[in-house]
Design a protein around this motif. Structure first.
Motif, PDB file in Angstrom:
ATOM      1  N   GLU A  38     -38.853  19.651  42.002  1.00 25.56           N
ATOM      2  CA  GLU A  38     -39.148  19.006  40.724  1.00 25.56           C
ATOM      3  C   GLU A  38     -39.339  17.502  40.943  1.00 25.56           C
ATOM      4  OE1 GLU A  38     -36.908  18.183  36.487  1.00 25.56           O
ATOM      5  OE2 GLU A  38     -36.231  19.872  37.719  1.00 25.56           O
ATOM      6  N   THR A  39     -40.422  16.944  40.379  1.00 24.57           N
ATOM      7  CA  THR A  39     -40.694  15.508  40.486  1.00 24.57           C
ATOM      8  C   THR A  39     -41.282  14.994  39.173  1.00 24.57           C
ATOM      9  OG1 THR A  39     -43.014  15.547  41.186  1.00 24.57           O
ATOM     10  CG2 THR A  39     -41.356  15.847  42.915  1.00 24.57           C
ATOM     11  N   ASN A  40     -41.419  13.695  39.107  1.00 22.48           N
ATOM     12  CA  ASN A  40     -42.099  13.041  37.989  1.00 22.48           C
ATOM     13  C   ASN A  40     -43.499  12.558  38.394  1.00 22.48           C
ATOM     14  OD1 ASN A  40     -41.127  11.076  39.767  1.00 22.48           O
ATOM     15  ND2 ASN A  40     -40.882   9.552  38.147  1.00 22.48           N
ATOM     16  N   TYR A  68     -42.161  10.501  55.470  1.00 24.51           N
ATOM     17  CA  TYR A  68     -40.703  10.473  55.360  1.00 24.51           C
ATOM     18  C   TYR A  68     -40.170   9.368  56.263  1.00 24.51           C
ATOM     19  CZ  TYR A  68     -35.815  11.849  55.892  1.00 24.51           C
ATOM     20  OH  TYR A  68     -34.448  11.846  55.928  1.00 24.51           O
ATOM     21  N   VAL A  69     -39.366   8.466  55.700  1.00 25.16           N
ATOM     22  CA  VAL A  69     -38.764   7.374  56.475  1.00 25.16           C
ATOM     23  C   VAL A  69     -37.352   7.124  55.955  1.00 25.16           C
ATOM     24  CG1 VAL A  69     -38.875   4.913  57.063  1.00 25.16           C
ATOM     25  CG2 VAL A  69     -40.984   6.235  56.903  1.00 25.16           C
ATOM     26  N   ASN A  70     -36.382   7.241  56.843  1.00 25.22           N
ATOM     27  CA  ASN A  70     -34.999   6.863  56.545  1.00 25.22           C
ATOM     28  C   ASN A  70     -34.468   7.422  55.221  1.00 25.22           C
ATOM     29  OD1 ASN A  70     -34.978   5.360  58.932  1.00 25.22           O
ATOM     30  ND2 ASN A  70     -35.716   3.525  57.885  1.00 25.22           N
ATOM     31  N   GLY A  71     -34.660   8.703  54.994  1.00 24.72           N
ATOM     32  CA  GLY A  71     -34.125   9.344  53.792  1.00 24.72           C
ATOM     33  C   GLY A  71     -34.966   9.205  52.550  1.00 24.72           C
ATOM     34  N   ASN A  72     -36.152   8.600  52.673  1.00 22.69           N
ATOM     35  CA  ASN A  72     -37.052   8.429  51.533  1.00 22.69           C
ATOM     36  C   ASN A  72     -38.391   9.102  51.794  1.00 22.69           C
ATOM     37  OD1 ASN A  72     -35.408   6.575  49.886  1.00 22.69           O
ATOM     38  ND2 ASN A  72     -35.661   5.212  51.625  1.00 22.69           N
ATOM     39  N   ILE A  73     -39.008   9.551  50.721  1.00 24.03           N
ATOM     40  CA  ILE A  73     -40.368  10.091  50.770  1.00 24.03           C
ATOM     41  C   ILE A  73     -41.288   9.046  50.145  1.00 24.03           C
ATOM     42  CG2 ILE A  73     -41.935  11.835  49.806  1.00 24.03           C
ATOM     43  CD1 ILE A  73     -40.288  13.039  51.960  1.00 24.03           C
ATOM     44  N   TYR A  74     -42.378   8.749  50.856  1.00 29.13           N
ATOM     45  CA  TYR A  74     -43.407   7.818  50.376  1.00 29.13           C
ATOM     46  C   TYR A  74     -44.681   8.612  50.146  1.00 29.13           C
ATOM     47  CZ  TYR A  74     -40.216   4.224  52.035  1.00 29.13           C
ATOM     48  OH  TYR A  74     -39.116   3.434  52.227  1.00 29.13           O
ATOM     49  N   ILE A  75     -45.318   8.384  49.027  1.00 27.15           N
ATOM     50  CA  ILE A  75     -46.552   9.077  48.663  1.00 27.15           C
ATOM     51  C   ILE A  75     -47.643   8.032  48.441  1.00 27.15           C
ATOM     52  CG2 ILE A  75     -47.690  10.561  46.962  1.00 27.15           C
ATOM     53  CD1 ILE A  75     -45.431  12.026  48.344  1.00 27.15           C
ATOM     54  N   VAL A  76     -48.785   8.208  49.120  1.00 28.81           N
ATOM     55  CA  VAL A  76     -49.961   7.374  48.871  1.00 28.81           C
ATOM     56  C   VAL A  76     -50.771   8.075  47.787  1.00 28.81           C
ATOM     57  CG1 VAL A  76     -52.109   6.455  49.829  1.00 28.81           C
ATOM     58  CG2 VAL A  76     -50.015   6.458  51.216  1.00 28.81           C
ATOM     59  N   ALA A  77     -51.115   7.338  46.744  1.00 28.24           N
ATOM     60  CA  ALA A  77     -51.844   7.928  45.623  1.00 28.24           C
ATOM     61  C   ALA A  77     -52.875   6.945  45.082  1.00 28.24           C
ATOM     62  CB  ALA A  77     -50.877   8.310  44.509  1.00 28.24           C
ATOM     63  N   ASN A  78     -53.897   7.492  44.468  1.00 30.18           N
ATOM     64  CA  ASN A  78     -54.859   6.689  43.723  1.00 30.18           C
ATOM     65  C   ASN A  78     -54.357   6.629  42.287  1.00 30.18           C
ATOM     66  OD1 ASN A  78     -56.775   6.197  45.782  1.00 30.18           O
ATOM     67  ND2 ASN A  78     -57.387   8.325  45.639  1.00 30.18           N
ATOM     68  N   TYR A  79     -54.014   5.444  41.854  1.00 30.64           N
ATOM     69  CA  TYR A  79     -53.393   5.256  40.548  1.00 30.64           C
ATOM     70  C   TYR A  79     -54.401   4.727  39.550  1.00 30.64           C
ATOM     71  CZ  TYR A  79     -50.338   3.417  36.929  1.00 30.64           C
ATOM     72  OH  TYR A  79     -49.738   3.154  35.722  1.00 30.64           O
ATOM     73  N   LYS A  93     -42.320   5.882  45.915  1.00 26.78           N
ATOM     74  CA  LYS A  93     -41.152   6.120  46.771  1.00 26.78           C
ATOM     75  C   LYS A  93     -40.071   6.844  45.976  1.00 26.78           C
ATOM     76  CE  LYS A  93     -37.509   3.442  49.088  1.00 26.78           C
ATOM     77  NZ  LYS A  93     -37.035   2.081  49.369  1.00 26.78           N
ATOM     78  N   ALA A  94     -39.395   7.797  46.664  1.00 26.69           N
ATOM     79  CA  ALA A  94     -38.238   8.475  46.076  1.00 26.69           C
ATOM     80  C   ALA A  94     -37.243   8.806  47.173  1.00 26.69           C
ATOM     81  CB  ALA A  94     -38.655   9.761  45.369  1.00 26.69           C
ATOM     82  N   LYS A  95     -35.973   8.846  46.814  1.00 30.86           N
ATOM     83  CA  LYS A  95     -34.941   9.324  47.724  1.00 30.86           C
ATOM     84  C   LYS A  95     -35.181  10.812  47.927  1.00 30.86           C
ATOM     85  CE  LYS A  95     -31.011   8.597  49.877  1.00 30.86           C
ATOM     86  NZ  LYS A  95     -31.138   8.007  51.197  1.00 30.86           N
ATOM     87  N   PHE A  96     -35.183  11.258  49.191  1.00 29.91           N
ATOM     88  CA  PHE A  96     -35.465  12.666  49.478  1.00 29.91           C
ATOM     89  C   PHE A  96     -34.367  13.580  48.944  1.00 29.91           C
ATOM     90  CE2 PHE A  96     -34.900  16.437  52.084  1.00 29.91           C
ATOM     91  CZ  PHE A  96     -36.117  17.045  51.860  1.00 29.91           C
ATOM     92  N   SER A  97     -34.781  14.687  48.341  1.00 32.54           N
ATOM     93  CA  SER A  97     -33.873  15.725  47.863  1.00 32.54           C
ATOM     94  C   SER A  97     -34.602  17.060  47.916  1.00 32.54           C
ATOM     95  CB  SER A  97     -33.444  15.429  46.429  1.00 32.54           C
ATOM     96  OG  SER A  97     -32.824  16.564  45.862  1.00 32.54           O
ATOM     97  N   ASN A  98     -33.873  18.123  48.193  1.00 28.24           N
ATOM     98  CA  ASN A  98     -34.462  19.478  48.184  1.00 28.24           C
ATOM     99  C   ASN A  98     -34.696  19.980  46.771  1.00 28.24           C
ATOM    100  OD1 ASN A  98     -34.213  19.482  50.937  1.00 28.24           O
ATOM    101  ND2 ASN A  98     -32.628  21.042  51.016  1.00 28.24           N
ATOM    102  N   GLU A  99     -34.078  19.332  45.772  1.00 33.64           N
ATOM    103  CA  GLU A  99     -34.107  19.849  44.402  1.00 33.64           C
ATOM    104  C   GLU A  99     -35.001  19.041  43.466  1.00 33.64           C
ATOM    105  OE1 GLU A  99     -32.596  22.711  43.677  1.00 33.64           O
ATOM    106  OE2 GLU A  99     -31.936  22.809  45.769  1.00 33.64           O
ATOM    107  N   LYS A 100     -34.758  17.728  43.386  1.00 32.27           N
ATOM    108  CA  LYS A 100     -35.486  16.896  42.419  1.00 32.27           C
ATOM    109  C   LYS A 100     -35.654  15.491  42.985  1.00 32.27           C
ATOM    110  CE  LYS A 100     -35.364  15.269  37.678  1.00 32.27           C
ATOM    111  NZ  LYS A 100     -34.672  15.284  36.391  1.00 32.27           N
ATOM    112  N   MET A 101     -36.864  14.935  42.821  1.00 28.70           N
ATOM    113  CA  MET A 101     -37.129  13.569  43.260  1.00 28.70           C
ATOM    114  C   MET A 101     -37.773  12.783  42.123  1.00 28.70           C
ATOM    115  SD  MET A 101     -38.457  13.777  47.170  1.00 28.70           S
ATOM    116  CE  MET A 101     -38.671  15.447  47.733  1.00 28.70           C
ATOM    117  N   ASN A 102     -37.225  11.603  41.866  1.00 31.38           N
ATOM    118  CA  ASN A 102     -37.786  10.701  40.870  1.00 31.38           C
ATOM    119  C   ASN A 102     -38.467   9.547  41.596  1.00 31.38           C
ATOM    120  OD1 ASN A 102     -37.086  11.883  38.335  1.00 31.38           O
ATOM    121  ND2 ASN A 102     -34.963  11.402  38.829  1.00 31.38           N
TER     122      ASN A 102
END
Length: 187
Positions: A38-40, A68-79, A93-102
């Protein structure tokens, strides 16, 4: 429907495969199971296939890379701001989690391309991490308008590779690029 055919990007995290589709759906593959996280993301980057009439699959698929870097997920996106007809390369950027990332914005520049100059087949972009200096390198496409987006001069960020610090400061280190599809850092 071609606009709903997503691209996908993979990352390995703790012996698990993380997969993100071009439409912002994030999955983890673990023990041969494919589970959505689950993400936003879809709200954050304005992806809604039911409300928008995308002219092609490139416009609809806004995600361009995952890292993935040091416990965080980074996403490149066209905004794109809602109804603003402006587009810009962004890193979320979000803190990595198997369940939900904000996710929240990690990098969002002041350089914004007018949609009338954007060719969505030129919206690549890649992100790599230099662990020695604790910085990122971000390859940014020309968005199909090399003259309007000042690709061949050291002005703006389009068609450039930038060195990006964790505080958002950046430096252009290379320019004149068309549509970078990959980037590799060799320490």
């Amino acid at each position: 429907n071609n606009s709903k055919r997503p691209y996908g990007y993979l990352e390995i995290v703790n012996n698990k495969i993380i997969f993100i589709s071009g439409d912002g759906s994030l999955y983890i593959i673990e023990n041969n199971l494919f589970k959505e996280i689950e993400t936003n993301l879809k709200d954050l980057i304005n992806i809604d296939f039911n409300k928008q009439d995308y002219d092609n699959q490139f416009h609809a698929n806004k995600i361009r890379d995952i890292l993935y870097v040091n416990g965080n997920i980074y996403i490149v996106a066209n905004y794109e701001e809602s109804n603003a007809k402006k587009i810009q390369p962004t890193i979320l950027k979000a803190k990595f989690s198997n369940e939900k990332m904000n996710f929240d914005f990690f990098f969002k520049s002041d350089y914004i391309a007018d949609e009338s100059f954007v060719d969505y087949t030129h919206t690549g972009g890649r992100l790599v991490y230099n662990e020695i200096e604790d910085i990122f390198y971000f390859a940014i496409p020309d968005y199909g308008s090399p003259i309007e987006n000042k690709v061949s001069v050291n002005d703006g960020i389009y068609g450039k590779i930038i060195k990006l610090e964790n505080n958002g400061n950046y430096e252009v280190i290379s320019w004149g690029h068309r549509n970078p599809q990959g980037l590799f850092f060799d320490k």
